[in-house]
Design an enzyme around this catalytic site. Structure first.
Site, PDB file in Angstrom:
ATOM      1  N   CYS A 123      51.797  45.632  56.971  1.00  0.00           N
ATOM      2  CA  CYS A 123      51.961  46.386  55.761  1.00  0.00           C
ATOM      3  C   CYS A 123      53.169  46.842  55.537  1.00  0.00           C
ATOM      4  CB  CYS A 123      50.838  47.417  55.765  1.00  0.00           C
ATOM      5  SG  CYS A 123      50.364  47.918  54.258  1.00  0.00           S
ATOM      6  N   HIS A 168      45.584  44.691  57.900  1.00  0.00           N
ATOM      7  CA  HIS A 168      45.318  45.722  58.881  1.00  0.00           C
ATOM      8  C   HIS A 168      44.056  45.325  59.514  1.00  0.00           C
ATOM      9  CE1 HIS A 168      48.140  48.896  57.635  1.00  0.00           C
ATOM     10  NE2 HIS A 168      47.840  48.671  56.272  1.00  0.00           N
TER      11      HIS A 168
END
Length: 484
Positions: free
Chosen positions: A326, A428
């Site tokens: 991310c 994630h």
């Protein structure tokens, strides 16, 4: 409602354990936290985000996540400001004083979410935030006594003996509350006791006599608490394990979604080292993992201030591997642009340059649970996306994963360097998936046998048994019934 004498006294873990305890009794249980503050968020089945603690509590209940379990989530972006998430969606970015003026207008949403959960459950376990003793914050409160009063909830108070002064903290809480608030607290218990709990019998009687509250028991120290996902970055240990594979994580100032690290902490073959500010990245790392960030540009500046950009280049020259998740993925690129000033001053900043990609931050946030496969190995993978920004560039021609978007359509995610030693991804939770984690770690010579989610589930059962033995659970249910 479980309130505490302060922050980090163990409320979240206690609620998670009680959720599993009552679920094991066959009850339909739901967790609820009116207002939470955390950069460690989870994506829900209804495409929103909530605090990670409520995700663990939902797992304790054996129920899917929903935005209504945590209707107001504050995600700090600076020391004085935070992004405000309401029922899973971005409401705005505010300074603390500004947020205080908006709390009243958020209350209807909080109550709406609570009523949705109450309508579908036998029992709702509500977690407070901080402490009701913070009477300077009482006006417009939606996190502790303010919410308990409006929803007409009985309260049980949690005190933490491990930090010391627990008698003073419980009795002091009683002393600063208004009489109607004192009456709303029906009982208390003491958490995190080390040793023979009978040694605190006199302490329990002293608190009961000074407050008039019923003592529910003393909860001994739960040694496996560290195996459960932490919500607060302050709970992150500097190092875990003594395995042959060394994975290093630079702890950036606005680290987010660091539950990505939890499965790696539990791997016997892994040593996970969290490097704090002012400390260089170690020379013997096999892998450097750049985690998610709530303020990517600010954390990239923080990263360089520590000299970690120089250390990372040296690590790569020695043949080391790098993975960015991310915000960490965005940092690994050539540039990060913020034309609308979403994270502060509008402009473009040079990235770390390990991947030939560029990122443009955009107002729209991607929030989706997803699954697919790791393209290099074919291993199945699942996780979630929670990010702003679009990343494109030459290295995206070597994507890391083949996933599905929020509509179920296939899409490619991430980027890989030409030599395969640098990977960036928006996914994630990828290490939570046993299949992917085993394949990925095998590239470093590890043979993983960890079943991560099954381990977490077993720890929740152990925690439930732990609380069953320590607390008067029948009294807890009687207190809950008193509000119905």
């Amino acid at each position: 409602m479980i309130q505490g004498t302060g922050s980090n006294v163990g409320k979240s873990l206690i609620v998670a354990g009680l959720c599993r305890l009552f679920a094991n009794r066959g009850m339909k249980v739901r967790p609820f936290k009116p207002q939470n503050m955390s950069n460690n968020a989870a994506v829900t089945s209804d495409s929103g985000e909530i605090g990670r603690a409520q995700a663990l509590q939902a797992m304790g209940c054996r129920t899917p996540l929903t935005v209504h379990m945590n209707p107001v989530l504050l995600k700090p972006e600076t020391d004085t400001g935070a992004q405000v998430i309401v029922q899973g969606k971005r409401f705005g970015t505010m300074r603390a004083r500004e947020y205080g003026k908006h709390k009243a207008e958020l209350l209807p949403k909080v109550l709406e979410s609570f009523e949705k959960l109450r309508a579908e459950a036998d029992l709702v376990l509500v977690e407070g935030a901080g402490s009701p003793a913070e009477i300077n914050l009482r006006a417009g409160d939606i996190a502790n006594m303010g919410f308990a009063e409006i929803a007409n909830l009985p309260v049980i108070l949690c005190g933490d003996i491990d930090r010391g002064g627990v008698i003073a903290s419980v009795v002091g809480t009683h002393a600063v509350l208004e009489s109607d608030e004192q009456a709303r607290i029906k009982a208390f218990f003491i958490n995190r006791f080390r040793g023979d709990v009978s040694l605190f019998d006199d302490g329990m009687r002293e608190i009961e006599s000074r407050t008039g509250w019923q003592g529910l028991g003393v909860v001994p120290w739960f040694a496996d608490a560290g195996k459960l996902p932490a919500e607060d970055a302050l709970d992150l240990a500097k190092g875990d394990g003594n395995g042959a594979i060394k994975i290093v994580v630079p702890v950036i100032s606005r680290i987010a979604n660091f539950d990505d690290l939890d499965p790696l902490r539990m791997e016997p073959g892994v040593t996970l080292e969290l490097v704090q500010s002012g400390t260089p990245l170690p020379l013997d790392a096999d892998l450097v993992l750049l985690p998610g960030s709530k303020s990517t540009i600010g954390d990239l500046k923080f990263f360089r201030k520590q000299g970690w950009d120089i250390d990372l280049k040296a690590h790569y020259r020695r043949g080391g591997h790098i993975i960015g998740i991310c915000g960490g993925y965005q940092m690994l690129g050539q540039t990060i642009s913020d034309p609308d000033g979403i994270e502060g001053e509008a402009g473009t900043i040079e990235g770390l340059g390990f991947l030939a990609v560029d990122t443009v931050l955009t107002p729209n946030k991607s929030l989706v649970e997803t699954s697919g496969k790791h393209l290099a190995s074919g291993a199945p993978v699942k996780g979630y996306e929670i990010h702003i920004g679009q990343t494109e560039g030459l290295d995206c021609a070597r994507p890391a994963f083949h996933l599905r978007d929020e509509t179920g359509r296939p899409k490619l995610d991430g980027a890989t360097s030409a030599d395969g030693r640098v990977i960036g991804t928006y996914l994630h939770g990828l290490f939570t998936d046993d299949s992917f984690r085993k394949v990925y770690l095998s590239g470093f010579g590890d043979v993983s046998e960890l079943a991560y989610e099954a381990r977490i589930d077993a720890v929740l059962d152990d925690l439930a048994d732990h609380l069953e033995n320590a607390l008067d659970i029948d009294a807890v249910l009687n207190i809950a019934h008193s509000s119905s």
